[in-house]
Design a protein around this motif. Structure first.
Motif, PDB file in Angstrom:
ATOM      1  N   SER A  60      51.962  32.018  39.401  1.00  0.00           N
ATOM      2  CA  SER A  60      51.093  31.249  40.287  1.00  0.00           C
ATOM      3  C   SER A  60      51.754  30.009  40.851  1.00  0.00           C
ATOM      4  O   SER A  60      51.140  29.250  41.584  1.00  0.00           O
ATOM      5  N   SER A  63      52.538  29.777  46.274  1.00  0.00           N
ATOM      6  CA  SER A  63      51.227  29.829  46.914  1.00  0.00           C
ATOM      7  C   SER A  63      50.955  31.129  47.643  1.00  0.00           C
ATOM      8  O   SER A  63      49.807  31.425  47.960  1.00  0.00           O
ATOM      9  N   THR A  64      51.999  31.929  47.936  1.00  0.00           N
ATOM     10  CA  THR A  64      51.767  33.183  48.655  1.00  0.00           C
ATOM     11  C   THR A  64      51.904  34.402  47.761  1.00  0.00           C
ATOM     12  O   THR A  64      51.761  35.525  48.227  1.00  0.00           O
ATOM     13  N   GLU A  66      50.876  37.221  45.259  1.00  0.00           N
ATOM     14  CA  GLU A  66      49.638  37.874  44.864  1.00  0.00           C
ATOM     15  C   GLU A  66      49.951  39.053  43.950  1.00  0.00           C
ATOM     16  O   GLU A  66      50.290  40.133  44.405  1.00  0.00           O
ATOM     17  N   HIS A 176      41.889  32.740  43.490  1.00  0.00           N
ATOM     18  CA  HIS A 176      43.260  32.573  43.005  1.00  0.00           C
ATOM     19  C   HIS A 176      43.414  31.236  42.290  1.00  0.00           C
ATOM     20  O   HIS A 176      44.150  31.117  41.303  1.00  0.00           O
ATOM     21  N   THR A 185      41.035  28.628  46.821  1.00  0.00           N
ATOM     22  CA  THR A 185      42.097  29.127  47.699  1.00  0.00           C
ATOM     23  C   THR A 185      42.509  30.540  47.330  1.00  0.00           C
ATOM     24  O   THR A 185      42.195  31.057  46.262  1.00  0.00           O
ATOM     25  N   SER A 186      43.264  31.158  48.250  1.00  0.00           N
ATOM     26  CA  SER A 186      43.802  32.502  48.080  1.00  0.00           C
ATOM     27  C   SER A 186      45.227  32.523  48.614  1.00  0.00           C
ATOM     28  O   SER A 186      45.550  31.794  49.558  1.00  0.00           O
ATOM     29  N   PRO A 187      46.114  33.376  48.059  1.00  0.00           N
ATOM     30  CA  PRO A 187      47.460  33.515  48.613  1.00  0.00           C
ATOM     31  C   PRO A 187      47.498  34.455  49.813  1.00  0.00           C
ATOM     32  O   PRO A 187      48.527  34.595  50.462  1.00  0.00           O
ATOM     33  N   ASN A 188      46.371  35.118  50.105  1.00  0.00           N
ATOM     34  CA  ASN A 188      46.297  36.136  51.153  1.00  0.00           C
ATOM     35  C   ASN A 188      45.447  35.618  52.309  1.00  0.00           C
ATOM     36  O   ASN A 188      44.251  35.357  52.152  1.00  0.00           O
ATOM     37  N   THR A 216      45.619  25.330  40.529  1.00  0.00           N
ATOM     38  CA  THR A 216      46.409  26.301  41.279  1.00  0.00           C
ATOM     39  C   THR A 216      45.957  26.299  42.739  1.00  0.00           C
ATOM     40  O   THR A 216      44.761  26.354  43.028  1.00  0.00           O
ATOM     41  N   GLY A 218      46.541  28.179  46.435  1.00  0.00           N
ATOM     42  CA  GLY A 218      47.098  29.258  47.234  1.00  0.00           C
ATOM     43  C   GLY A 218      47.361  28.818  48.662  1.00  0.00           C
ATOM     44  O   GLY A 218      47.032  27.697  49.065  1.00  0.00           O
ATOM     45  N   LEU A 219      47.924  29.708  49.436  1.00  0.00           N
ATOM     46  CA  LEU A 219      48.300  29.405  50.811  1.00  0.00           C
ATOM     47  C   LEU A 219      47.108  29.035  51.681  1.00  0.00           C
ATOM     48  O   LEU A 219      47.180  28.125  52.501  1.00  0.00           O
TER      49      LEU A 219
END
Length: 281
Positions: A60, A63-64, A66, A176, A185-188, A216, A218-219
């Motif tokens: 983790s 950030s991108t 998954e 995420h 947030t999410s990396p996707n 954590t 994510g992107l």
């Protein structure tokens, strides 16, 4: 010590430290550095960590990144089950739910009672499969279309279009990461767009995320923490694993914070479907 026990201990060290060194792990586990490298290679192949020169770092940390559904489902199983059990108390008869992709929401889907007249719309193939066959007299299931992700979720413009025509009483969302500044947030990018549309289509948002996801980022941002009606995490937030002051900061940021107690003896035991008992939110 068995290989699975060593690998679990390596992941515990990663959760605590963020990075680990092969030499230090060899001393800790009382095995050779070659054995540690083999364990790290196994965990790296499963997406549970990232092998780097001389050691490993959290997956983790990027950030991108998954990891796949199988890799994520093997982590924090006791916490996920405790969180899912707590989430059941938000249910009311006849509710329409939106359920996002994720391993914690999948755990919830396995526990959803079949006698409440629930309707569940989901973009998760794993969640849909857990809800039982059509016509069995249980949960009415609506599967949203779209492009498949490593998390076994369906995303993209087809999914967003379907959500634009739906309304739900409550959205259960796995994320995420969650952070006081970055929000959820999410990396996707495509998944974050779908999840943001789920938030807009629901009267209330319940985020299900274990304590290791605190901090954590994510992107892509899904929503600020102020949009979260109920955040259900585990009691490691309270005991300091997430860092000093995390509980108070979260209580100030979300509508309601619930911390499920984690019983470590439940680790890797199969989930049991409890009898549903109604509670006030």
């Amino acid at each position: 010590m068995l290989a699975t026990q060593r690998q679990h201990r390596i992941l515990q060290e990663l959760d605590a430290e963020g990075t680990v060194r092969v030499a230090a792990l060899a001393d800790l586990l009382r095995v050779s550095e070659m054995t540690v490298r083999r364990d790290i290679d196994v965990l790296d192949a499963e997406g549970l960590l990232l092998r780097v020169h001389g050691g490993a770092t959290r997956a983790s940390s990027f950030s991108t990144l998954e990891p796949g559904f199988g890799a994520k489902s093997a982590r924090e199983t006791d916490a996920k089950r405790a969180i899912a059990a707590e989430a059941l108390t938000l249910l009311r008869p006849g509710m329409t739910l939106l359920v996002s992709g994720g391993t914690t929401t999948h755990e919830l889907s396995r526990l959803l009672p079949r006698d409440l007249g629930l309707t569940v719309a989901t973009n998760s193939l794993m969640v849909a499969n857990s809800l039982g066959p059509a016509g069995d007299g249980g949960i009415r299931t609506v599967v949203l279309g779209g492009q498949r992700t490593p998390s076994e979720a369906l995303v993209g413009p087809v999914t967003v279009h379907a959500l634009d025509n739906l309304h739900a009483d409550l959205c259960f969302m796995g994320v995420h990461g969650f952070d006081p500044k970055a929000g959820i947030t999410s990396p996707n990018l495509l998944e974050s767009e779908v999840n943001a549309t789920m938030v807009a289509a629901s009267d209330r948002l319940a985020v299900l995320a274990d304590a290791t996801k605190y901090g954590t980022v994510g992107l892509a941002r899904i929503a600020p923490l102020s949009a979260v009606s109920t955040l259900i995490s585990d009691d490691r937030i309270r005991t300091g694993t997430a860092g000093p002051g995390a509980e108070n900061l979260l209580r100030q940021s979300v509508g309601e914070l619930r911390l499920a107690p984690v019983n470590q003896t439940l680790l890797n035991q199969p989930p049991m479907t409890p009898a549903f008992k109604g509670h006030d939110a």
